[in-house]
Each structure stands twice: as C-alpha cells, then as structure tokens.
Design a protein around this motif. Structure first.
Motif, PDB file in Angstrom:
ATOM      1  N   ARG A  19      14.135   8.922  35.428  1.00  0.00           N
ATOM      2  CA  ARG A  19      14.168   7.803  35.774  1.00  0.00           C
ATOM      3  C   ARG A  19      14.973   7.338  36.863  1.00  0.00           C
ATOM      4  N   ALA A  20      16.322   7.880  36.791  1.00  0.00           N
ATOM      5  CA  ALA A  20      17.360   7.348  37.856  1.00  0.00           C
ATOM      6  C   ALA A  20      16.989   7.726  39.494  1.00  0.00           C
ATOM      7  N   ALA A  21      16.176   8.844  39.559  1.00  0.00           N
ATOM      8  CA  ALA A  21      15.585   9.291  40.729  1.00  0.00           C
ATOM      9  C   ALA A  21      14.475   8.383  41.145  1.00  0.00           C
ATOM     10  N   GLU A  22      13.588   8.146  40.049  1.00  0.00           N
ATOM     11  CA  GLU A  22      12.246   7.247  40.432  1.00  0.00           C
ATOM     12  C   GLU A  22      12.798   5.925  40.566  1.00  0.00           C
ATOM     13  N   TRP A  23      13.793   5.295  40.047  1.00  0.00           N
ATOM     14  CA  TRP A  23      14.422   4.083  40.358  1.00  0.00           C
ATOM     15  C   TRP A  23      14.970   4.020  41.569  1.00  0.00           C
ATOM     16  N   ALA A  24      15.776   4.643  42.060  1.00  0.00           N
ATOM     17  CA  ALA A  24      16.617   4.788  43.550  1.00  0.00           C
ATOM     18  C   ALA A  24      15.627   5.143  44.658  1.00  0.00           C
ATOM     19  N   ARG A  25      14.448   5.880  44.331  1.00  0.00           N
ATOM     20  CA  ARG A  25      13.199   6.113  45.449  1.00  0.00           C
ATOM     21  C   ARG A  25      12.599   4.543  45.562  1.00  0.00           C
ATOM     22  N   GLN A  26      12.243   3.948  44.584  1.00  0.00           N
ATOM     23  CA  GLN A  26      11.662   2.431  44.727  1.00  0.00           C
ATOM     24  C   GLN A  26      12.675   1.389  45.294  1.00  0.00           C
ATOM     25  N   ALA A  27      13.823   1.617  44.830  1.00  0.00           N
ATOM     26  CA  ALA A  27      14.796   0.871  45.478  1.00  0.00           C
ATOM     27  C   ALA A  27      15.008   1.003  47.008  1.00  0.00           C
ATOM     28  N   LEU A  28      14.886   2.329  47.535  1.00  0.00           N
ATOM     29  CA  LEU A  28      15.365   2.477  48.967  1.00  0.00           C
ATOM     30  C   LEU A  28      13.897   2.286  49.621  1.00  0.00           C
ATOM     31  N   LYS A  29      12.676   2.237  48.780  1.00  0.00           N
ATOM     32  CA  LYS A  29      11.144   2.043  49.587  1.00  0.00           C
ATOM     33  C   LYS A  29      11.453   0.325  49.791  1.00  0.00           C
ATOM     34  N   GLU A  30      11.959  -0.398  48.641  1.00  0.00           N
ATOM     35  CA  GLU A  30      11.939  -1.627  49.034  1.00  0.00           C
ATOM     36  C   GLU A  30      12.834  -2.289  49.923  1.00  0.00           C
ATOM     37  N   CYS A  31      14.225  -1.658  49.773  1.00  0.00           N
ATOM     38  CA  CYS A  31      15.133  -1.804  50.573  1.00  0.00           C
ATOM     39  C   CYS A  31      14.714  -1.792  52.350  1.00  0.00           C
ATOM     40  N   ARG A  32      13.872  -0.701  52.682  1.00  0.00           N
ATOM     41  CA  ARG A  32      13.644  -0.563  53.936  1.00  0.00           C
ATOM     42  C   ARG A  32      12.441  -1.439  54.151  1.00  0.00           C
ATOM     43  N   ILE A  59      19.330  -8.963  40.199  1.00  0.00           N
ATOM     44  CA  ILE A  59      19.969  -7.892  40.365  1.00  0.00           C
ATOM     45  C   ILE A  59      18.949  -6.674  41.245  1.00  0.00           C
ATOM     46  N   TRP A  60      17.873  -6.697  40.951  1.00  0.00           N
ATOM     47  CA  TRP A  60      17.151  -5.659  41.917  1.00  0.00           C
ATOM     48  C   TRP A  60      17.083  -6.187  43.250  1.00  0.00           C
ATOM     49  N   ARG A  61      17.175  -7.528  43.503  1.00  0.00           N
ATOM     50  CA  ARG A  61      17.014  -8.162  44.937  1.00  0.00           C
ATOM     51  C   ARG A  61      18.478  -7.623  45.613  1.00  0.00           C
ATOM     52  N   LYS A  62      19.592  -7.650  44.897  1.00  0.00           N
ATOM     53  CA  LYS A  62      20.737  -7.225  45.513  1.00  0.00           C
ATOM     54  C   LYS A  62      20.860  -5.746  45.682  1.00  0.00           C
ATOM     55  N   ILE A  63      20.317  -5.052  44.645  1.00  0.00           N
ATOM     56  CA  ILE A  63      20.072  -3.478  45.095  1.00  0.00           C
ATOM     57  C   ILE A  63      19.279  -3.214  46.370  1.00  0.00           C
ATOM     58  N   THR A  64      18.381  -3.820  46.433  1.00  0.00           N
ATOM     59  CA  THR A  64      17.278  -3.361  47.272  1.00  0.00           C
ATOM     60  C   THR A  64      17.767  -4.331  48.663  1.00  0.00           C
ATOM     61  N   ALA A  65      18.723  -5.033  48.755  1.00  0.00           N
ATOM     62  CA  ALA A  65      19.045  -5.803  50.099  1.00  0.00           C
ATOM     63  C   ALA A  65      19.124  -4.799  51.194  1.00  0.00           C
ATOM     64  N   PRO A  66      18.675  -5.038  52.549  1.00  0.00           N
ATOM     65  CA  PRO A  66      18.514  -4.238  53.382  1.00  0.00           C
ATOM     66  C   PRO A  66      19.963  -3.421  53.996  1.00  0.00           C
ATOM     67  N   GLU A  90       9.243  -1.636  31.783  1.00  0.00           N
ATOM     68  CA  GLU A  90      10.015  -0.581  31.712  1.00  0.00           C
ATOM     69  C   GLU A  90      10.606  -0.286  33.018  1.00  0.00           C
ATOM     70  N   ARG A  91      10.302  -0.849  34.215  1.00  0.00           N
ATOM     71  CA  ARG A  91      10.837  -0.679  35.472  1.00  0.00           C
ATOM     72  C   ARG A  91      11.212  -2.022  36.054  1.00  0.00           C
ATOM     73  N   PRO A  92      12.677  -2.247  36.552  1.00  0.00           N
ATOM     74  CA  PRO A  92      13.012  -3.454  36.933  1.00  0.00           C
ATOM     75  C   PRO A  92      12.230  -4.035  37.993  1.00  0.00           C
ATOM     76  N   TRP A  93      11.554  -3.346  38.724  1.00  0.00           N
ATOM     77  CA  TRP A  93      10.722  -3.988  39.858  1.00  0.00           C
ATOM     78  C   TRP A  93       9.354  -4.560  39.347  1.00  0.00           C
ATOM     79  N   GLU A  94       9.247  -4.521  37.954  1.00  0.00           N
ATOM     80  CA  GLU A  94       7.961  -4.922  37.254  1.00  0.00           C
ATOM     81  C   GLU A  94       8.685  -5.912  36.424  1.00  0.00           C
ATOM     82  N   SER A  95       9.938  -6.297  36.255  1.00  0.00           N
ATOM     83  CA  SER A  95      10.524  -7.514  35.228  1.00  0.00           C
ATOM     84  C   SER A  95       9.974  -8.648  35.630  1.00  0.00           C
ATOM     85  N   GLU A  96       9.992  -9.443  34.582  1.00  0.00           N
ATOM     86  CA  GLU A  96       9.675 -10.930  34.899  1.00  0.00           C
ATOM     87  C   GLU A  96      11.044 -11.746  34.368  1.00  0.00           C
ATOM     88  N   ASP A  97      11.860 -10.822  33.865  1.00  0.00           N
ATOM     89  CA  ASP A  97      13.340 -11.613  33.773  1.00  0.00           C
ATOM     90  C   ASP A  97      13.880 -11.696  35.206  1.00  0.00           C
TER      91      ASP A  97
END
Length: 96
Positions: A73-86, A49-56, A36-43
């Motif tokens: 959900r949008a805010a949850e995903w954005a928070r997680q993306a920013l966390k991984e980016c950092r 695309i998640w790697r592109k989004i979370t690029a430094p 349900e969350r892109p950072w947990e996806s096996e696809d």
C-alpha cells in the motif's frame, strides 16, 4: 538538519497527517462510502492533505519517498502521489 533530511521529514509528516485523516474519515463514515485510497476519498480533510502531498514542489521528495517504500500500500500510494504531482506540475501555468 540538511535539506534532504528536511524534505524527507516534511514528507513523513504529511503522510502521517494523511493516515490520521484517513482514520478519522473511516471512523465517521459508513463502510460502503469509505474510500480505501486517499485519492478516491470524499472527505475534505483527506483531500486537502492529498493536495499538499501531490503539490508540484514535492516531486523530488515523492521520488525519494517512493524509492524508500518497499511495496504494498505504501508504494501504491507513493506511485499515485508522484503521478498526480507530475500531472499538476505539467498543468500549471508557465511563467515568463
């Protein structure tokens, strides 16, 4: 188009690509293996695309994106993306 607009446009396109990849991944997987969350996806397409989004290089764009996400959900995903980016930015080799 100014640089702020270009940055946000690029981020919007990445999120749209992610949504399409998630939809494709969901349609081809069985319900139990569906992430349900892109950072947990096996696809792999979702992960790419998640790697592109979370690029430094996207840290500022993600900060701006998060400010524009109301909640849910949008805010949850954005928070997680920013966390991984950092995290990625902190783990990359320093030049010099």
């Amino acid at each position: 188009m100014d640089s702020d607009t270009k940055r946000m446009h690029r981020m919007l396109l990445l999120w749209l690509d992610l949504a399409r990849a998630m939809d494709r991944a969901h349609s081809t997987s069985n319900r139990r293996s569906r992430a349900e969350r892109p950072w947990e996806s096996e696809d792999e397409s979702v992960r790419a695309i998640w790697r592109k989004i979370t690029a430094p290089a996207n840290e500022l764009a993600l900060e701006e994106w998060l400010c524009q996400c109301a909640e849910g959900r949008a805010a949850e995903w954005a928070r997680q993306a920013l966390k991984e980016c950092r995290e990625r930015a902190n783990n990359r080799p320093r030049s010099g």
